[in-house]
Enzyme design. Structure first.
Site, mmCIF file in Angstrom:
data_model
loop_
_atom_site.group_PDB
_atom_site.id
_atom_site.type_symbol
_atom_site.label_atom_id
_atom_site.label_comp_id
_atom_site.label_asym_id
_atom_site.label_seq_id
_atom_site.Cartn_x
_atom_site.Cartn_y
_atom_site.Cartn_z
ATOM 1 N N SER A 60 0.813 -1.214 0.000
ATOM 2 C CA SER A 60 0.000 0.000 0.000
ATOM 3 C C SER A 60 0.844 1.259 0.000
ATOM 4 O O SER A 60 0.320 2.354 -0.245
ATOM 5 C CB SER A 60 -0.923 0.008 1.224
ATOM 6 N N HIS A 74 -2.455 -2.909 -6.106
ATOM 7 C CA HIS A 74 -2.909 -2.521 -4.771
ATOM 8 C C HIS A 74 -4.429 -2.649 -4.698
ATOM 9 O O HIS A 74 -5.166 -1.792 -5.187
ATOM 10 C CB HIS A 74 -2.467 -1.095 -4.446
ATOM 11 N N GLU A 80 -5.266 -0.214 -7.818
ATOM 12 C CA GLU A 80 -4.195 0.606 -8.373
ATOM 13 C C GLU A 80 -3.183 -0.314 -9.059
ATOM 14 O O GLU A 80 -2.639 -1.232 -8.438
ATOM 15 C CB GLU A 80 -3.507 1.403 -7.269
ATOM 16 N N ASN A 87 -3.682 6.277 -1.113
ATOM 17 C CA ASN A 87 -3.153 6.459 0.235
ATOM 18 C C ASN A 87 -2.541 7.831 0.444
ATOM 19 O O ASN A 87 -2.535 8.349 1.564
ATOM 20 C CB ASN A 87 -2.137 5.361 0.564
#
Length: 291
Positions: free
Chosen positions: A119, A140, A152, A190
């Protein structure tokens, strides 16, 4: 290499969820971990999820049986040789991931794709230990993988365009929505999400509002499906804290990404959220409901 086979390393929450997604999409799926206990827990988590889906009318009994039949656990990394794509979903520890990629590099077929579900860690650095870094990338997924649509697709410095295109096609076959991003700290989601958590923790620490109030405001006024404290408990405070810490270091101690002492103390106390029965809230282990 069999193009219909996907391997997943790590039978924890994320690995089991990714394996379930692959099996539901029609792939023969191999779920690997270092102990039979971990593999059994991962497969049990998947079976429970499928059973609940059937009881809610989202799956037929026949569909459930077929999905389960496509899932297999393993303690032998050599079995990944048959997979067209291997997704590493082990704990967020840089050296552990690099060690695994070195092993996969020697075990997997020469044209197999090697992906990390990190992540926040550098995909370039993880894949750089292999002899063919051009076939390494990040995939991800978000928690819980069976329910979250976005993935992702992370292009590292050495990842070839052809590998990214193949990965996008596989993610689409998984029924997910791929978004191609570059290998930067936190990628996109993130990076944007850190202020959501960090500001909530800062407001709590300053005594401006309770966590219940902050969660309620974000849901009622902000229209978020979950408040920041509920979401941290779902993700796991250990995972969430590690991601924040990684971004803080990667962005050269940018104060906007400084980890919270409140969350650090919770991690040290083992109050990790839903998976331990206690986080910012307490949870009934039989139902998973919070209070």
């Amino acid at each position: 290499m069999d193009p219909s086979v996907i391997g997943v390393l790590g039978a924890g929450t994320m690995g089991a969820g990714i394996a379930q997604v692959a099996a539901q999409a029609g792939f023969e799926t191999l779920l690997y971990d270092v102990s039979q206990e971990f593999v059994d827990k991962g497969l049990s988590r998947i079976r429970d999820f499928l059973k609940k889906s059937r009881e809610r009318g989202k799956l037929t009994e026949d569909e459930e049986k077929k999905i389960r039949a496509r899932l297999r656990g393993s303690l032998n990394l050599e079995e990944m040789r048959s997979a067209a794509l291997v997704i590493e979903a082990v704990p967020e520890k840089f050296e552990l991931k690099r060690e695994i990629f070195q092993k996969l590099d020697t075990v997997c077929a020469a044209d197999a794709l090697l992906a990390t579900n990190t992540s926040s860690l550098s995909v370039t650095a993880i894949g750089g230990v292999t002899r063919k870094p051009e076939r390494t990338l990040g995939l991800h997924f978000f928690n819980p993988p069976p329910l979250m649509a976005l993935v992702e697709v992370i292009q590292a410095a050495h990842t070839s365009d052809e590998v990214i295109q193949k990965a996008v096609e596989i993610v689409q076959r998984l029924g997910k929505t791929p978004v191609v991003v570059k290998d930067t700290p936190g990628f996109v989601v993130n990076r944007i999400a850190r202020p959501f958590y960090n500001e909530a923790l800062r407001i709590l620490g300053e005594g401006q509002a309770s966590m219940e109030t902050i969660d309620r405001i974000m849901k009622e006024a902000g229209k978020f499906p979950m408040g920041p404290f509920e979401l941290m408990d779902l993700i796991g405070n250990d995972v969430n804290f590690a991601t924040t810490e990684s971004l803080y270091l990667s962005l050269f101690h940018d104060p906007a990404f400084r980890p919270s002492p409140i969350q650090h103390r919770m991690v040290l106390a083992g109050h990790l959220g839903r998976k331990t029965g206690k986080g910012f809230y307490s949870y009934d282990p039989s139902t998973g409901s919070g209070s």
